[in-house]
Design a protein around this motif. Structure first.
Motif, PDB file in Angstrom:
ATOM      1  N   HIS A  47      20.250   6.994   9.341  1.00 14.28           N
ATOM      2  CA  HIS A  47      20.194   9.369  10.378  1.00 14.28           C
ATOM      3  C   HIS A  47      20.171   8.528  12.055  1.00 14.28           C
ATOM      4  O   HIS A  47      20.436   9.912  12.370  1.00 14.28           O
ATOM      5  N   HIS A  50      23.866  10.661  11.945  1.00 12.93           N
ATOM      6  CA  HIS A  50      23.986  11.803  12.045  1.00 12.93           C
ATOM      7  C   HIS A  50      22.961  12.955  13.227  1.00 12.93           C
ATOM      8  O   HIS A  50      23.445  14.268  12.982  1.00 12.93           O
ATOM      9  N   ASP A  51      21.704  12.309  13.716  1.00 11.25           N
ATOM     10  CA  ASP A  51      21.524  12.767  14.719  1.00 11.25           C
ATOM     11  C   ASP A  51      20.782  11.923  15.777  1.00 11.25           C
ATOM     12  O   ASP A  51      19.748  11.272  15.155  1.00 11.25           O
ATOM     13  N   ASP A  53      18.913  12.481  18.607  1.00  7.48           N
ATOM     14  CA  ASP A  53      18.364  14.007  19.608  1.00  7.48           C
ATOM     15  C   ASP A  53      16.674  12.751  18.464  1.00  7.48           C
ATOM     16  O   ASP A  53      16.237  11.887  18.111  1.00  7.48           O
ATOM     17  N   SER A  55      14.386  13.865  16.737  1.00  8.02           N
ATOM     18  CA  SER A  55      13.761  13.797  15.236  1.00  8.02           C
ATOM     19  C   SER A  55      14.998  12.147  14.834  1.00  8.02           C
ATOM     20  O   SER A  55      14.788  12.265  13.713  1.00  8.02           O
ATOM     21  N   GLY A  56      15.446  12.420  14.624  1.00  7.12           N
ATOM     22  CA  GLY A  56      16.651  11.170  14.354  1.00  7.12           C
ATOM     23  C   GLY A  56      16.587  10.129  14.110  1.00  7.12           C
ATOM     24  O   GLY A  56      16.213   9.335  13.689  1.00  7.12           O
TER      25      GLY A  56
END
Length: 187
Positions: A47, A50-51, A53, A55-56
């Motif tokens: 996670h 890939h992200d 931010d 949300s990740g």
């Protein structure tokens, strides 16, 4: 006649939508979710890869929390995992990644390398490094490509315009200067 067509459309539509109405819902957190601590930490790292931010980070924190709550923590350094969770909560993603990777280092060290279908590949192609000679199909493909290039160059030469851009501009400029109806001033 019109009414029969309308009824037919309604029946076909209901027939197509009925399976969607009775299909059981699927959940991302279904029964197939892993309970192995090192796999949950790997998912958290995925996670974060890939992200980065919020949300990740939230998804990674959820996986780290699951890894801390699971009973199967073989190969997981729980102290480093807790430090990684705290660092992630503070928003320092790079340091948290390092801590999470180090927390499962022992578990990953004991695993054999993945091969075949375990890597996610379906087919293993033989290595081409030792092959340096060209086969007959390779020569045919090479000769065909050269032939296409030669024919293309010949067609480009054969059907080229009579004048190039400079000659066209020169001709249009002299014609406009001589013929006032073409926008020139005349002589």
């Amino acid at each position: 006649m019109r009414r029969v067509g309308l009824h037919l459309v309604v029946l076909v539509s209901l027939g197509l939508l009925l399976p969607l109405a009775v299909a059981p819902p699927t959940w991302a957190h279904g029964d197939g979710e892993t309970t192995e601590g090192y796999l949950l930490v790997q998912q958290a790292l995925g996670h974060l890869a890939h992200d980065t931010d919020m949300s990740g980070i939230d998804l990674a924190l959820e996986k780290v929390g699951d890894a801390l709550e699971t009973d199967d923590q073989d190969g997981v350094d729980v102290a480093l995992l807790l430090d990684g969770k705290t660092t992630l909560e503070q928003g320092d993603v790079l340091r948290a990644r390092d801590l999470l990777q180090n927390s499962i280092q022992d578990a990953l060290h004991d695993l054999p390398p993945a091969t075949g279908n375990q890597t996610g590949t379906r087919e293993v192609v033989p290595e081409l490094a030792g092959r340096t000679e060209l086969r007959s199909q390779d020569w045919l493909l090479l000769l065909g490509s050269v032939a296409v290039l030669i024919v293309g160059a010949w067609l480009g030469y054969r059907f080229r315009p009579r004048d190039n851009v400079r000659a066209l501009r020169s001709r249009l400029t002299t014609e406009a200067a001589v013929d006032p109806s073409r926008g020139g001033e005349g002589v």
